[in-house]
Design a protein around this motif. Structure first.
Motif, PDB file in Angstrom:
ATOM      1  N   THR A 116       1.087  -1.133   0.088  1.00 36.29           N
ATOM      2  CA  THR A 116      -0.045  -0.113   0.031  1.00 36.29           C
ATOM      3  C   THR A 116       0.787   1.265  -0.212  1.00 36.29           C
ATOM      4  O   THR A 116       0.695   2.112  -0.931  1.00 36.29           O
ATOM      5  N   VAL A 117       2.134   1.206   0.747  1.00 37.11           N
ATOM      6  CA  VAL A 117       2.863   2.251   0.748  1.00 37.11           C
ATOM      7  C   VAL A 117       3.497   2.622  -0.487  1.00 37.11           C
ATOM      8  O   VAL A 117       3.533   3.657  -1.043  1.00 37.11           O
ATOM      9  N   LEU A 118       3.909   1.595  -1.180  1.00 39.95           N
ATOM     10  CA  LEU A 118       4.648   1.840  -2.582  1.00 39.95           C
ATOM     11  C   LEU A 118       3.592   2.329  -3.625  1.00 39.95           C
ATOM     12  O   LEU A 118       3.939   3.011  -4.382  1.00 39.95           O
ATOM     13  N   VAL A 119       2.497   1.668  -3.542  1.00 37.00           N
ATOM     14  CA  VAL A 119       1.160   2.134  -4.395  1.00 37.00           C
ATOM     15  C   VAL A 119       1.226   3.763  -4.385  1.00 37.00           C
ATOM     16  O   VAL A 119       1.067   4.307  -5.269  1.00 37.00           O
ATOM     17  N   ALA A 120       0.972   4.051  -3.188  1.00 36.64           N
ATOM     18  CA  ALA A 120       0.599   5.242  -2.698  1.00 36.64           C
ATOM     19  C   ALA A 120       1.770   6.284  -3.272  1.00 36.64           C
ATOM     20  O   ALA A 120       1.429   7.304  -3.741  1.00 36.64           O
ATOM     21  N   LYS A 121       3.055   5.982  -2.820  1.00 35.08           N
ATOM     22  CA  LYS A 121       4.141   6.787  -3.453  1.00 35.08           C
ATOM     23  C   LYS A 121       4.156   7.040  -4.865  1.00 35.08           C
ATOM     24  O   LYS A 121       4.411   7.743  -5.431  1.00 35.08           O
ATOM     25  N   ALA A 122       4.001   5.771  -5.650  1.00 33.95           N
ATOM     26  CA  ALA A 122       4.039   5.748  -6.923  1.00 33.95           C
ATOM     27  C   ALA A 122       2.889   6.676  -7.562  1.00 33.95           C
ATOM     28  O   ALA A 122       3.164   7.245  -8.492  1.00 33.95           O
ATOM     29  N   VAL A 123       1.689   6.609  -7.175  1.00 35.59           N
ATOM     30  CA  VAL A 123       0.663   7.246  -7.409  1.00 35.59           C
ATOM     31  C   VAL A 123       0.819   8.809  -7.568  1.00 35.59           C
ATOM     32  O   VAL A 123       0.804   9.382  -8.443  1.00 35.59           O
ATOM     33  N   VAL A 124       1.243   9.243  -6.197  1.00 39.13           N
ATOM     34  CA  VAL A 124       1.343  10.671  -5.956  1.00 39.13           C
ATOM     35  C   VAL A 124       2.604  10.915  -6.739  1.00 39.13           C
ATOM     36  O   VAL A 124       2.458  12.289  -7.552  1.00 39.13           O
ATOM     37  N   LEU A 125       3.515  10.511  -6.799  1.00 36.76           N
ATOM     38  CA  LEU A 125       4.908  10.776  -7.542  1.00 36.76           C
ATOM     39  C   LEU A 125       4.860  11.008  -9.215  1.00 36.76           C
ATOM     40  O   LEU A 125       5.021  11.875  -9.753  1.00 36.76           O
ATOM     41  N   SER A 126       4.048   9.770  -9.492  1.00 35.80           N
ATOM     42  CA  SER A 126       3.660   9.922 -11.106  1.00 35.80           C
ATOM     43  C   SER A 126       2.773  11.125 -11.424  1.00 35.80           C
ATOM     44  O   SER A 126       3.039  11.677 -12.713  1.00 35.80           O
ATOM     45  N   ALA A 127       1.944  11.374 -10.789  1.00 35.24           N
ATOM     46  CA  ALA A 127       0.729  12.355 -10.992  1.00 35.24           C
ATOM     47  C   ALA A 127       1.459  13.829 -10.663  1.00 35.24           C
ATOM     48  O   ALA A 127       1.128  14.564 -11.969  1.00 35.24           O
ATOM     49  N   VAL A 128       2.436  13.766  -9.838  1.00 36.90           N
ATOM     50  CA  VAL A 128       2.920  15.302 -10.014  1.00 36.90           C
ATOM     51  C   VAL A 128       3.859  15.431 -11.055  1.00 36.90           C
ATOM     52  O   VAL A 128       3.968  16.655 -11.634  1.00 36.90           O
ATOM     53  N   LEU A 129       4.695  14.382 -11.345  1.00 39.26           N
ATOM     54  CA  LEU A 129       5.641  14.666 -12.545  1.00 39.26           C
ATOM     55  C   LEU A 129       4.776  14.665 -13.914  1.00 39.26           C
ATOM     56  O   LEU A 129       5.423  15.282 -14.471  1.00 39.26           O
ATOM     57  N   PHE A 130       3.773  14.049 -13.867  1.00 44.33           N
ATOM     58  CA  PHE A 130       3.149  13.987 -15.277  1.00 44.33           C
ATOM     59  C   PHE A 130       2.583  15.546 -15.468  1.00 44.33           C
ATOM     60  O   PHE A 130       2.849  16.002 -16.350  1.00 44.33           O
ATOM     61  N   VAL A 131       1.852  16.013 -14.598  1.00 43.93           N
ATOM     62  CA  VAL A 131       1.394  17.509 -14.458  1.00 43.93           C
ATOM     63  C   VAL A 131       2.582  18.430 -14.935  1.00 43.93           C
ATOM     64  O   VAL A 131       2.383  19.323 -15.786  1.00 43.93           O
ATOM     65  N   ALA A 132       3.543  18.323 -14.069  1.00 42.33           N
ATOM     66  CA  ALA A 132       4.774  19.048 -14.151  1.00 42.33           C
ATOM     67  C   ALA A 132       5.402  18.954 -15.655  1.00 42.33           C
ATOM     68  O   ALA A 132       5.774  20.133 -16.132  1.00 42.33           O
ATOM     69  N   GLY A 133       5.637  17.746 -16.142  1.00 41.35           N
ATOM     70  CA  GLY A 133       6.251  17.616 -17.488  1.00 41.35           C
ATOM     71  C   GLY A 133       5.482  17.913 -18.593  1.00 41.35           C
ATOM     72  O   GLY A 133       5.892  18.691 -19.605  1.00 41.35           O
ATOM     73  N   VAL A 134       3.902  18.027 -18.373  1.00 35.78           N
ATOM     74  CA  VAL A 134       3.080  18.557 -19.716  1.00 35.78           C
ATOM     75  C   VAL A 134       3.044  19.968 -19.423  1.00 35.78           C
ATOM     76  O   VAL A 134       3.315  20.726 -20.528  1.00 35.78           O
ATOM     77  N   VAL A 135       3.125  20.642 -18.151  1.00 37.85           N
ATOM     78  CA  VAL A 135       3.132  22.138 -18.251  1.00 37.85           C
ATOM     79  C   VAL A 135       4.522  22.598 -18.691  1.00 37.85           C
ATOM     80  O   VAL A 135       4.702  23.695 -19.459  1.00 37.85           O
ATOM     81  N   THR A 136       5.652  21.867 -18.283  1.00 36.77           N
ATOM     82  CA  THR A 136       6.877  22.516 -18.731  1.00 36.77           C
ATOM     83  C   THR A 136       7.021  22.070 -20.398  1.00 36.77           C
ATOM     84  O   THR A 136       7.523  23.233 -20.949  1.00 36.77           O
ATOM     85  N   ALA A 137       6.570  21.137 -20.929  1.00 38.03           N
ATOM     86  CA  ALA A 137       6.398  21.033 -22.352  1.00 38.03           C
ATOM     87  C   ALA A 137       5.705  22.139 -23.273  1.00 38.03           C
ATOM     88  O   ALA A 137       5.988  22.803 -24.023  1.00 38.03           O
ATOM     89  N   THR A 138       4.514  22.456 -22.511  1.00 37.88           N
ATOM     90  CA  THR A 138       3.542  23.297 -23.062  1.00 37.88           C
ATOM     91  C   THR A 138       4.144  24.851 -23.094  1.00 37.88           C
ATOM     92  O   THR A 138       3.982  25.496 -24.065  1.00 37.88           O
TER      93      THR A 138
END
Length: 271
Positions: A116-138
């Protein structure tokens, strides 16, 4: 309160305390209460968008005049070459910072189910980086395309591969973060994780190009940085790379393997 009532209360409370929703909330708070998270995201945007705009401003006249033989689309997300460093750092810190401070013991006390800890870390981390990556590229596309359009060679959002590259930038940043997170579970050291992952992405990914024949060509295609980054570019400087979605599928499989090994070690090793 009787002993039986107290036992029942504890039994009922344990699943709620250890649930995924609470774990996600806890990981979100932990991620954003560390100063390095904000600095990493700001650095990603500044490096990615800023360098893309700067490079497009400098190269646009030569591209328009035909004196530069590289494809125009290869420059519109050029800054992500450096922005990906921040994704690796953030992915490493999502795990290694807790080991460094000893907070991992408190995390596992609150959420004993390590999966559960790993899933939570992975979801939060990937969500933040996905949004940051899209904003950066845009932002990089908006800034860089202004200079390209002034020379009559601008790239519209509807042009081939442009929208895919903006969304793909977020996917690639998220994947890099998860790759570093998996390495963090194995190495537990921020410096070691950042060094190893960046060496694989940058150094080894380029050195294998020097190998002769089909071996060098295929290793070049399969290296994580080469396979994954293609989805973040409308066009590539390197014509031998895999197609965007094929390359990303290879990259995702490599990330999944590292995460799986990291998770196995995490569940069996003392905190």
């Amino acid at each position: 309160m009787t002993a039986s009532t107290l036992t029942a209360h504890r039994t009922a409370a344990a699943p709620a305390r250890a649930g995924l929703g609470r774990a996600l909330h806890a990981e979100w708070i932990k991620l954003w209460t560390v100063r390095s998270t904000g600095w990493s995201v700001v650095s990603m945007v500044a490096l990615g968008a800023g360098l893309t705009t700067l490079v497009c401003a400098l190269i646009a006249p030569d591209l328009a005049a035909g004196t530069e033989n590289e494809p125009v689309g290869a420059f519109i997300t050029w800054g992500l070459l450096f922005a990906q460093v921040t994704a690796v750092v953030l992915g490493a810190l999502a795990v290694t910072s807790e080991y460094g401070t000893g907070m991992i013991r408190a995390t596992l006390a609150a959420t004993p189910r390590r999966g559960t800890v790993l899933v939570a870390k992975a979801v939060v981390l990937s969500a933040v980086l996905f949004v940051a990556g899209v904003v950066t590229a845009t932002l990089g596309w908006l800034g860089g395309n202004a200079f390209l359009s002034a020379e009559g060679i601008g790239i519209g959002l509807g042009d081939d591969g442009m929208l895919r590259s903006l969304l793909g930038s977020g996917l690639y940043m998220a994947g890099l973060g998860l790759l570093a997170m998996g390495a963090g579970l194995l190495l537990r050291s921020t410096a070691a994780v950042v060094s190893v992952v960046l060496a694989v992405v940058f150094l080894v990914g380029n050195l294998v190009m020097l190998l002769p024949g089909a071996l060098g060509e295929w290793l070049t295609k399969l290296m994580p940085g080469n396979a994954g980054s293609r989805i973040a570019m409308p066009e590539s400087f390197n014509p031998v790379l895999l197609e965007p979605w094929t390359g990303f599928a290879v990259f995702a499989a490599e990330v999944a393997v590292v995460l799986a090994v990291g998770a196995l070690v995490f569940t069996r090793r003392d905190a």
